[in-house]
Each structure stands twice: as C-alpha cells, then as structure tokens.
Design a protein around this motif. Structure first.
Motif, PDB file in Angstrom:
ATOM      1  N   ARG A  33      -9.755  -2.281   5.517  1.00 17.01           N
ATOM      2  CA  ARG A  33      -9.051  -2.027   4.249  1.00 17.01           C
ATOM      3  C   ARG A  33      -8.799  -3.301   3.466  1.00 17.01           C
ATOM      4  N   TYR A  34      -8.654  -4.426   4.168  1.00 16.86           N
ATOM      5  CA  TYR A  34      -8.422  -5.700   3.479  1.00 16.86           C
ATOM      6  C   TYR A  34      -9.673  -6.175   2.741  1.00 16.86           C
ATOM      7  N   PHE A  36     -11.767  -4.113   1.320  1.00 18.56           N
ATOM      8  CA  PHE A  36     -11.768  -3.276   0.119  1.00 18.56           C
ATOM      9  C   PHE A  36     -10.790  -3.830  -0.922  1.00 18.56           C
ATOM     10  N   ALA A  61      -7.843   6.266  -5.184  1.00 15.09           N
ATOM     11  CA  ALA A  61      -7.142   6.034  -3.914  1.00 15.09           C
ATOM     12  C   ALA A  61      -5.768   6.701  -3.942  1.00 15.09           C
ATOM     13  N   LYS A 101      -6.847   9.106   6.836  1.00  8.51           N
ATOM     14  CA  LYS A 101      -6.428   8.315   5.674  1.00  8.51           C
ATOM     15  C   LYS A 101      -7.335   7.106   5.478  1.00  8.51           C
ATOM     16  N   HIS A 102      -7.720   6.447   6.578  1.00  3.65           N
ATOM     17  CA  HIS A 102      -8.616   5.286   6.478  1.00  3.65           C
ATOM     18  C   HIS A 102      -9.923   5.674   5.785  1.00  3.65           C
ATOM     19  N   LEU A 105      -9.511   6.721   1.944  1.00  5.81           N
ATOM     20  CA  LEU A 105      -9.329   5.577   1.053  1.00  5.81           C
ATOM     21  C   LEU A 105     -10.599   4.744   0.919  1.00  5.81           C
ATOM     22  N   THR A 106     -11.279   4.485   2.024  1.00  3.06           N
ATOM     23  CA  THR A 106     -12.481   3.649   1.935  1.00  3.06           C
ATOM     24  C   THR A 106     -13.592   4.352   1.157  1.00  3.06           C
ATOM     25  N   ALA A 128     -17.542   1.762   4.559  1.00  3.43           N
ATOM     26  CA  ALA A 128     -16.756   2.999   4.653  1.00  3.43           C
ATOM     27  C   ALA A 128     -17.286   3.886   5.791  1.00  3.43           C
ATOM     28  N   THR A 131     -16.151   2.407   8.952  1.00  7.40           N
ATOM     29  CA  THR A 131     -14.720   2.667   9.137  1.00  7.40           C
ATOM     30  C   THR A 131     -14.518   4.054   9.728  1.00  7.40           C
TER      31      THR A 131
END
Length: 184
Positions: A33-34, A36, A61, A101-102, A105-106, A128, A131
């Motif tokens: 996420r960082y 992104f 998001a 959720k991961h 969002l990605t 993504a 992830t």
C-alpha cells in the motif's frame, strides 16, 4: 470441499515451506500500500492531467472503503483460519474475509492509473495482483474474496472515471453556453 477451498489450500499449503517467498508475501501483504501511496503522491506533482487522475484514484479508493464498510455490516464470511487449521504467516483481524480491503484498494488505485497511464498502470496492476495473491498465501482470504474484491475495486474506478469525464464534458458545454451568451 468446494473449488474455493481447493484453490486456497493449493496456494496456502506453500506457506511456511519457502522462507524467502514467505518473507516476500508478508512484505507485499503488509507494505504494498505504501508503494501505491508513493506513486499517487509522485503523480500528483507531475502535471494537471495526472493530478486529476490521482484525484480519481483517491475518490475510487474512498468509494471502495465505503463499499467494504457496507459489506461488513450486512455479510459475514469466516476467514479461512476461522474454519480450519491453515498456514497463517501474520496475525489477522477476526472480521469477515469478504471483501479484501487490501485488494479493493490496490485494484481501485491501479485501475484509475491504468485508465490514463497504461505503462505505470500495468505495473501497478501487477502489484495489485501480487497483493491479492499474498493475502491468500498468508492465510487471510479465499481466492473468491480476492477475485470479487479485484472486480469491485476495478469497476468502481471505471465508474468514477466515466462520471468525472461526463461531468467535465457537461461543464465545458455549460461554460461554452455561458460565454456565448456574454458575447451577444
């Protein structure tokens, strides 16, 4: 045992066997996420077109987080480790496995980028996918949770992009009409 369980077991049974892959999957699962966020910050400062794309990504998001919150209120699906013994590499909340959720969002962010910047968007889409895969590897989600989350995250971004594009066209038409009436 359903297809979802079979695919989950096929992937998750590898957890704990290959320490380098385990470390990589944990790193991706916890820290992707960082990457992104960094890409969005970088794109924000490049030019106005990318600033608008970044804003679309942030709006997408936010919408996916809203969808995630709604789903958690109305639907509960136990995480894989709640139903049986599985290889779990990092601690997890005891909430619903659906949606991830991961992954939401990605995919929301990477799809927003892809719609305007194909190369970097493709790279972000690859991250993504990794992830989502890592969330299965570490034992937190079923493959169907990941696939559905990827679909919803991507679809949300496509809809946001279409809506903002149509609003932009509408604003141009309104401005054109306003300016033409001033000229008369």
């Amino acid at each position: 045992m359903g297809m979802d369980d079979k695919v989950f077991r096929m992937i998750n049974q590898l957890a704990g066997r290959y320490s380098v892959l385990d470390m990589l999957m944990i790193l991706i699962s916890k820290k992707a996420r960082y990457v992104f966020m960094f890409v969005l910050i970088f794109m924000w400062f490049r030019n106005d077109a990318q600033k608008k794309m970044t804003l679309n990504a942030v709006i997408s998001a936010a919408f996916t987080l809203f969808i995630h919150t709604l789903m958690k209120c109305f639907y509960f699906k136990p995480r894989p480790f709640m139903k049986r013994r599985v290889g779990i590499l990092i601690p997890s909340k005891m909430d619903s496995s659906f949606l991830s959720k991961h992954t939401l969002l990605t995919f929301a962010v990477s799809t927003s980028i892809f719609l305007h910047e194909r190369v970097i968007g493709s790279v972000m889409w690859g991250l993504a996918l990794l992830t989502g895969f890592s969330r299965i590897w570490v034992g937190h989600h079923y493959p169907s949770d990941i696939i559905r989350s990827a679909f919803i995250g991507s679809l949300t971004s496509i809809i946001i992009d279409k809506v903002t594009a149509s609003l932009k066209i509408r604003n141009r038409k309104i401005n054109a009409i306003s300016f033409s009436s001033i000229d008369k």
